[in-house]
Write an enzyme that holds these catalytic residues in place. Structure first.
Site, PDB file in Angstrom:
ATOM      1  N   THR A  23       0.824  -1.493   0.234  1.00 24.05           N
ATOM      2  CA  THR A  23       0.260  -0.148  -0.032  1.00 24.05           C
ATOM      3  C   THR A  23       1.048   1.178  -0.212  1.00 24.05           C
ATOM      4  OG1 THR A  23      -0.171   0.416   2.306  1.00 24.05           O
ATOM      5  CG2 THR A  23      -1.485  -1.041   1.508  1.00 24.05           C
ATOM      6  N   CYS A  24       0.430   2.818   0.113  1.00 24.43           N
ATOM      7  CA  CYS A  24       0.917   3.554  -0.295  1.00 24.43           C
ATOM      8  C   CYS A  24       1.052   4.395   1.286  1.00 24.43           C
ATOM      9  CB  CYS A  24       0.523   5.131  -1.301  1.00 24.43           C
ATOM     10  SG  CYS A  24       1.194   4.696  -3.306  1.00 24.43           S
ATOM     11  N   ASP A  25       0.748   3.217   2.082  1.00 23.94           N
ATOM     12  CA  ASP A  25       1.151   3.811   3.868  1.00 23.94           C
ATOM     13  C   ASP A  25       2.160   3.667   3.855  1.00 23.94           C
ATOM     14  OD1 ASP A  25       0.812   4.883   6.046  1.00 23.94           O
ATOM     15  OD2 ASP A  25      -0.839   3.553   6.205  1.00 23.94           O
TER      16      ASP A  25
END
Ligand SMILES: Cc1ncc(COP(=O)(O)O)c(C=O)c1O
Length: 377
Positions: A326-328
């Site tokens: 994910t982009c987190d």
């Protein structure tokens, strides 16, 4: 499972994938029963609610701890075929609803089943009296959770000082307190927690008896530790302590049950993921895999659990970082794993990831939860 078998599953089903070996679940259940012969195991469904697992454990003879209405209904499906006259005993033998706090709608829905419910405060007792008057009650006690990986005592359990008043109040309200329960905290490696909890429960039971109320069931909760690494002591010495204390403190006719979650399922599952990206940052090789802490690795966040990652390919190891897909920025699987030099599309795996893992998987960032493949059902 062997590496070859795991690779075959990944080839057939793709990644990310979680492989659950039911032979291991049956073995864990048999071990639990062998080491704690007086204790009936109520599998804590929240650890991994796959219906396949519920069925395997049901066939092995397990009962179930549920903590929500959907979990209750999932398990109940397995017992509805019983003749009606057997059901009341059977439901208590097979299901305990062990979440001390329940919405009133859940209580209303449960009442028709005359369930066994836990409670730990007066407000909850009033709700049960009003919305589930046919329930049997189990009072959850607050006990030391010292050193457990997941602490539960600040959220649930009444202090022993008010326990007997809550029991007396329940009987006054026309309800019946059938049992006492506690939870020493999840992944409990401090066995004294169990000893202290058993002594607290015995003292409450004794005091309740002097006030005219006999408690017949003792639920010693979950917390049975999983050998995530070599430092975790095996079940056997813990079981010896528990057995000795139970025999010393409670008469033979006391019904003893437990709610093991992770112990039954954690070692049964392996997660396999694929390397989808590779970079060099801060002096370290960083890999990006097609799973994340919002998915199978959610236990890193919610369960305070760290999983090792292994490569299928061999080679000289170097300290590496593994990120989720994910982009987190907080989606970090590990910043200190020893891995050989891996390429895009290589596979990695984590063992002992069957509890509190895919159970809390989300769809965050548009990524679907890993597929789950059951073997040896
Ligand atoms: C009420 C209750 N019972 C049982 C369990 C299962 O605990 P474990 O997985 O440590 O055995 C939990 C876990 O949170 C729980 O809250």
């Amino acid at each position: 499972m062997t590496k070859k078998e795991l690779l075959a599953v990944a080839r057939k089903h793709g990644t990310p994938v979680v492989v659950i070996d039911h032979e291991v679940i049956r073995r864990n259940y048999a071990n639990f029963r062998r080491h704690l012969p007086r204790v009936q195991a109520y599998y804590a469904v929240k650890a991994n609610p796959a219906p396949e697992i519920v069925r395997t454990l049901y066939k092995a003879g397990a009962s179930f701890d549920v903590a929500s209405l959907p979990e209750f209904l999932l398990v109940h499906k397995n017992i509805e075929r019983l003749p009606a006259k057997e059901r009341q005993d059977f439901i208590w033998d097979k299901i305990i609803y062990a979440n001390p706090i329940k919405p009133k709608e859940t209580l209303q829905a449960l009442d028709q089943y005359k369930p066994l419910l836990t409670y730990d405060n007066l407000e909850e007792l009033r709700k049960i009296q009003r919305y589930a008057p046919h329930a049997g009650l189990v009072l959850r006690l607050r006990v030391p959770n010292t050193g457990s990986m997941v602490e539960l005592s600040s959220k649930f359990g009444c202090d022993s000082g008010v326990a007997v008043d809550l029991i007396v109040e329940a009987f006054r309200a026309g309800l019946v307190v059938e049992g006492l329960s506690f939870h020493v905290g999840s992944q409990c490696t401090n066995f004294d927690n169990f000893v202290q909890a058993l002594n607290i429960a015995a003292a409450v039971r004794q005091e309740a008896l002097t006030r005219g109320h006999e408690i017949k069931i003792l639920d010693i909760g979950g917390g049975f530790p999983v050998p995530y690494d070599d430092r975790v002591k095996p079940l056997r010495p813990l079981a010896r302590k528990i057995n000795a204390e139970i025999d010393r403190l409670f008469s033979k006719d006391m019904e003893i049950l437990a709610e093991p979650g992770r112990y039954l399922v954690a070692t049964a599952a392996t997660a396999i993921a694929r390397i989808i990206g590779k970079a060099f940052r801060d002096g370290k090789t960083c890999y990006y895999i097609d799973d994340s802490v919002y998915h199978t690795y959610s236990g890193i966040v919610f369960d305070h659990c760290q999983y090792r990652l292994h490569a299928f390919r061999s080679g000289e190891n170097e300290l590496s970082t593994v990120f989720g897909q994910t982009c987190d920025g907080m989606d970090i699987i590990t910043q200190s794993e020893e891995l050989p030099n891996l390429e895009i599309d290589d596979l990695v795996y984590s063992e002992r990831i069957g509890a509190y893992s895919n159970a809390s998987s989300t769809w965050f960032n548009g990524f679907a939860p890993a597929q789950v493949v059951h073997v040896n059902e």
